[in-house]
Design an enzyme around this catalytic site. Structure first.
Site, PDB file in Angstrom:
ATOM      1  N   ALA A  60       0.935  -1.235   0.162  1.00 12.17           N
ATOM      2  CA  ALA A  60       0.032  -0.144  -0.085  1.00 12.17           C
ATOM      3  C   ALA A  60       0.754   1.367   0.150  1.00 12.17           C
ATOM      4  O   ALA A  60       0.346   2.319   0.150  1.00 12.17           O
ATOM      5  CB  ALA A  60      -0.988  -0.075   1.126  1.00 12.17           C
ATOM      6  N   LEU A  64       1.714   6.014   5.769  1.00 10.41           N
ATOM      7  CA  LEU A  64       1.282   7.422   5.990  1.00 10.41           C
ATOM      8  C   LEU A  64       1.063   7.722   7.380  1.00 10.41           C
ATOM      9  O   LEU A  64       1.320   9.206   7.772  1.00 10.41           O
ATOM     10  CB  LEU A  64      -0.193   7.619   5.204  1.00 10.41           C
ATOM     11  CG  LEU A  64      -0.222   7.365   3.696  1.00 10.41           C
ATOM     12  CD1 LEU A  64      -1.334   7.143   3.264  1.00 10.41           C
ATOM     13  CD2 LEU A  64       0.702   8.415   3.055  1.00 10.41           C
ATOM     14  N   GLU A 110       6.302   2.180  -7.127  1.00 12.44           N
ATOM     15  CA  GLU A 110       7.478   2.479  -7.333  1.00 12.44           C
ATOM     16  C   GLU A 110       8.476   1.485  -7.179  1.00 12.44           C
ATOM     17  O   GLU A 110       9.467   1.385  -7.793  1.00 12.44           O
ATOM     18  CB  GLU A 110       7.870   4.126  -6.550  1.00 12.44           C
ATOM     19  CG  GLU A 110       6.961   5.159  -6.790  1.00 12.44           C
ATOM     20  CD  GLU A 110       7.379   6.416  -5.816  1.00 12.44           C
ATOM     21  OE1 GLU A 110       7.972   7.146  -6.321  1.00 12.44           O
ATOM     22  OE2 GLU A 110       6.874   6.434  -4.665  1.00 12.44           O
ATOM     23  N   GLU A 130      -0.713  10.069  -4.436  1.00 10.62           N
ATOM     24  CA  GLU A 130      -0.110  11.022  -3.834  1.00 10.62           C
ATOM     25  C   GLU A 130      -0.606  12.288  -4.181  1.00 10.62           C
ATOM     26  O   GLU A 130      -0.867  13.011  -3.075  1.00 10.62           O
ATOM     27  CB  GLU A 130       1.210  11.104  -4.582  1.00 10.62           C
ATOM     28  CG  GLU A 130       2.331  10.085  -4.277  1.00 10.62           C
ATOM     29  CD  GLU A 130       2.327   8.619  -4.877  1.00 10.62           C
ATOM     30  OE1 GLU A 130       1.234   8.646  -5.703  1.00 10.62           O
ATOM     31  OE2 GLU A 130       3.017   8.046  -4.740  1.00 10.62           O
ATOM     32  N   GLY A 138       8.122   9.837  -4.107  1.00 10.83           N
ATOM     33  CA  GLY A 138       9.353  10.043  -3.575  1.00 10.83           C
ATOM     34  C   GLY A 138      10.237   8.825  -3.664  1.00 10.83           C
ATOM     35  O   GLY A 138      11.410   9.007  -3.098  1.00 10.83           O
TER      36      GLY A 138
HETATM   37  C1  1HE Z   1      -1.902   2.044   6.058  1.00 12.51           C
HETATM   38  C2  1HE Z   1      -1.652   2.122   4.789  1.00 12.51           C
HETATM   39  C3  1HE Z   1      -0.510   2.942   4.379  1.00 12.51           C
HETATM   40  C4  1HE Z   1      -3.162   0.778   4.813  1.00 12.51           C
HETATM   41  N1  1HE Z   1      -0.101   3.560   5.560  1.00 12.51           N
HETATM   42  N2  1HE Z   1      -1.242   2.518   6.986  1.00 12.51           N
HETATM   43  N3  1HE Z   1      -0.607   4.924   0.170  1.00 12.51           N
HETATM   44  C5  1HE Z   1      -2.222   4.886   0.017  1.00 12.51           C
HETATM   45  O1  1HE Z   1      -2.889   6.136  -0.148  1.00 12.51           O
HETATM   46  C6  1HE Z   1      -2.948   3.608  -0.037  1.00 12.51           C
HETATM   47  C7  1HE Z   1      -3.788   3.758   1.262  1.00 12.51           C
HETATM   48  N4  1HE Z   1      -4.470   2.382   1.638  1.00 12.51           N
HETATM   49  C8  1HE Z   1      -5.610   2.140   0.937  1.00 12.51           C
HETATM   50  O2  1HE Z   1      -6.004   2.602   0.140  1.00 12.51           O
HETATM   51  C9  1HE Z   1      -6.307   0.649   1.546  1.00 12.51           C
HETATM   52  O3  1HE Z   1      -5.484   0.423   2.593  1.00 12.51           O
HETATM   53  C10 1HE Z   1      -5.928  -0.338   0.373  1.00 12.51           C
HETATM   54  C11 1HE Z   1      -6.732  -0.332  -0.901  1.00 12.51           C
HETATM   55  C12 1HE Z   1      -4.432  -0.902   0.281  1.00 12.51           C
HETATM   56  C13 1HE Z   1      -6.360  -1.624   1.208  1.00 12.51           C
HETATM   57  O4  1HE Z   1      -7.589  -1.694   1.769  1.00 12.51           O
HETATM   58  P1  1HE Z   1      -8.003  -2.641   2.616  1.00 12.51           P
HETATM   59  O5  1HE Z   1      -9.606  -2.512   3.100  1.00 12.51           O
HETATM   60  O6  1HE Z   1      -7.673  -4.182   2.442  1.00 12.51           O
HETATM   61  O7  1HE Z   1      -7.520  -2.322   4.024  1.00 12.51           O
HETATM   62  P2  1HE Z   1      -7.644  -1.070   5.141  1.00 12.51           P
HETATM   63  O8  1HE Z   1      -8.817  -1.541   6.234  1.00 12.51           O
HETATM   64  O9  1HE Z   1      -7.825   0.199   4.317  1.00 12.51           O
HETATM   65  O10 1HE Z   1      -6.387  -0.945   5.918  1.00 12.51           O
HETATM   66  C14 1HE Z   1      -5.939  -2.007   6.984  1.00 12.51           C
HETATM   67  C15 1HE Z   1      -5.030  -1.377   7.823  1.00 12.51           C
HETATM   68  O11 1HE Z   1      -3.842  -0.778   6.963  1.00 12.51           O
HETATM   69  C16 1HE Z   1      -5.597   0.007   8.282  1.00 12.51           C
HETATM   70  O12 1HE Z   1      -5.108   0.108   9.645  1.00 12.51           O
HETATM   71  P3  1HE Z   1      -5.843  -0.088  11.070  1.00 12.51           P
HETATM   72  O13 1HE Z   1      -5.036   0.097  12.297  1.00 12.51           O
HETATM   73  O14 1HE Z   1      -7.194   0.660  10.997  1.00 12.51           O
HETATM   74  O15 1HE Z   1      -6.255  -1.622  10.901  1.00 12.51           O
HETATM   75  C17 1HE Z   1      -4.911   1.186   7.672  1.00 12.51           C
HETATM   76  O16 1HE Z   1      -4.915   2.491   8.051  1.00 12.51           O
HETATM   77  C18 1HE Z   1      -3.654   0.558   7.271  1.00 12.51           C
HETATM   78  N5  1HE Z   1      -3.139   1.183   6.065  1.00 12.51           N
HETATM   79  N6  1HE Z   1      -2.396   1.614   3.834  1.00 12.51           N
HETATM   80  C19 1HE Z   1      -0.403   3.364   6.598  1.00 12.51           C
HETATM   81  N7  1HE Z   1      -0.241   3.583   3.174  1.00 12.51           N
HETATM   82  C20 1HE Z   1       8.060   7.585  -1.019  1.00 12.51           C
HETATM   83  S1  1HE Z   1       6.682   8.406  -1.710  1.00 12.51           S
HETATM   84  C21 1HE Z   1       5.391   7.180  -1.863  1.00 12.51           C
HETATM   85  C22 1HE Z   1       4.226   7.954  -1.637  1.00 12.51           C
HETATM   86  C23 1HE Z   1       2.917   7.061  -1.327  1.00 12.51           C
HETATM   87  O17 1HE Z   1       3.402   5.873  -1.374  1.00 12.51           O
HETATM   88  S2  1HE Z   1       1.504   7.714  -1.306  1.00 12.51           S
HETATM   89  C24 1HE Z   1       0.286   6.225  -1.379  1.00 12.51           C
HETATM   90  C25 1HE Z   1       0.103   5.772   0.016  1.00 12.51           C
END
Ligand code: 1HE
Length: 258
Positions: A60, A64, A110, A130, A138
């Site tokens: 994912a 964040l 990435e 992003e 990044g």
């Molecule tokens: C996270 C992250 C994360 C999940 N950082 N904690 N990435 C994103 O913007 C993608 C964000 N994630 C999502 O859209 C969804 O989580 C998914 C589509 C990937 C998966 O959905 P799902 O229903 O299987 O899982 P969920 O219920 O959304 O997430 C489960 C847990 O993982 C939940 O935490 P909890 O404590 O509430 O159980 C979420 O908060 C956690 N989680 N994704 C932190 N990314 C070097 S620059 C790079 C820049 C980027 O990568 S920007 C894109 C970031």
């Protein structure tokens, strides 16, 4: 080894697996350091490596929760660290094959783009959210993703937040192999084993010279190509392999189904 990242050696290949399914394999500081150690281990002890994710998603992207706490300068250092680790994959000493399923998002995409061969399951989906999060790529996406799918497609993904299905992403060359659900890891292993059978010097030239030549003028690129061609072909291993062919000890080339 067991923790945020697992690294197992199976014969000539290493299998590196993200092991943080409860956070959808989001990449925190600890994860990037564990990945760095696994890549180092694989590069020393294997001839090719596979990168995969445990649970329902490949990765994912950036963690964040951790990123929200960073100052501007900390965010720069974080991005530079990712660049360093991803570069040891992209232009290191062994080929990497990624096995993609579920979310391949942000920094996860990435990372996949830093590998040399990508295999994706029908259930994989691709996004660069992003813009929606108020940040920018990044983890070397600007230089890694744009050449695969074209700058226009990357801009579309980043401006609109579009989430692409595997079929759509396959059509624009995001990855090379499209496979059924649950099949990516086995296919990635098969491809890594094939790459591991090549001469290591050829693999080094393929992953290091080929991408650099794309950044050169045609004249400089052709010059480097000639040098690499001569260096590889004069190695004892190449001499042996050429002799094997001439004495009919090699398999004939035949087309194989993807
Ligand atoms: C996270 C992250 C994360 C999940 N950082 N904690 N990435 C994103 O913007 C993608 C964000 N994630 C999502 O859209 C969804 O989580 C998914 C589509 C990937 C998966 O959905 P799902 O229903 O299987 O899982 P969920 O219920 O959304 O997430 C489960 C847990 O993982 C939940 O935490 P909890 O404590 O509430 O159980 C979420 O908060 C956690 N989680 N994704 C932190 N990314 C070097 S620059 C790079 C820049 C980027 O990568 S920007 C894109 C970031």
């Amino acid at each position: 080894m067991s923790g945020l990242i697992d690294c197992e050696i199976e014969g000539d290949i290493a299998i590196i697996t993200f092991n943080r399914p409860e956070k959808r394999n989001a990449i925190s500081d600890s994860v990037i350091e564990a990945l760095a150690a696994a890549v180092e281990n694989a590069s020393t002890n294997a001839k090719a490596a596979v990168l995969a994710g445990r649970g329902k998603h490949f990765c994912a992207g950036l963690d964040l929760a951790e990123h929200a706490q960073r100052t501007q300068i900390e965010a720069i250092h974080n991005s530079r660290r990712w660049h360093g680790v991803f570069d040891t994959i992209r232009r290191g000493s062994i080929p990497f094959v990624s096995a993609l399923h579920g979310a391949v998002v942000g920094g996860g995409l990435e990372l996949a783009a830093a590998t040399h061969i990508r295999v994706a399951e029908q259930n994989a989906f691709f996004a660069l959210p992003e813009g929606q999060r108020g940040i920018f790529v990044g983890g070397s996406g600007s230089v890694g993703i744009a050449p695969l799918i074209g700058t226009a497609n990357m801009m579309d993904m980043m401006l609109t937040g579009r989430v692409m299905t595997a079929e759509e992403a396959y059509r624009i060359n995001m990855f090379q192999y499209l496979v059924g659900e649950g099949e990516a890891l086995a296919k990635a292993k098969e491809l890594a084993q094939a790459a591991a059978r090549n001469a290591p010097l050829s693999n080094f030239a393929i992953i290091n010279a080929l991408p650099r030549i794309q950044d050169m003028s045609q004249s400089d690129g052709l010059f480097v190509e000639s040098l690499m061609s001569s260096i590889t072909s004069s190695s004892p291993e190449a001499q042996q392999r050429l002799q094997d062919f001439l004495e009919k000890r090699t398999e004939k080339l035949t087309p194989t189904k993807q």
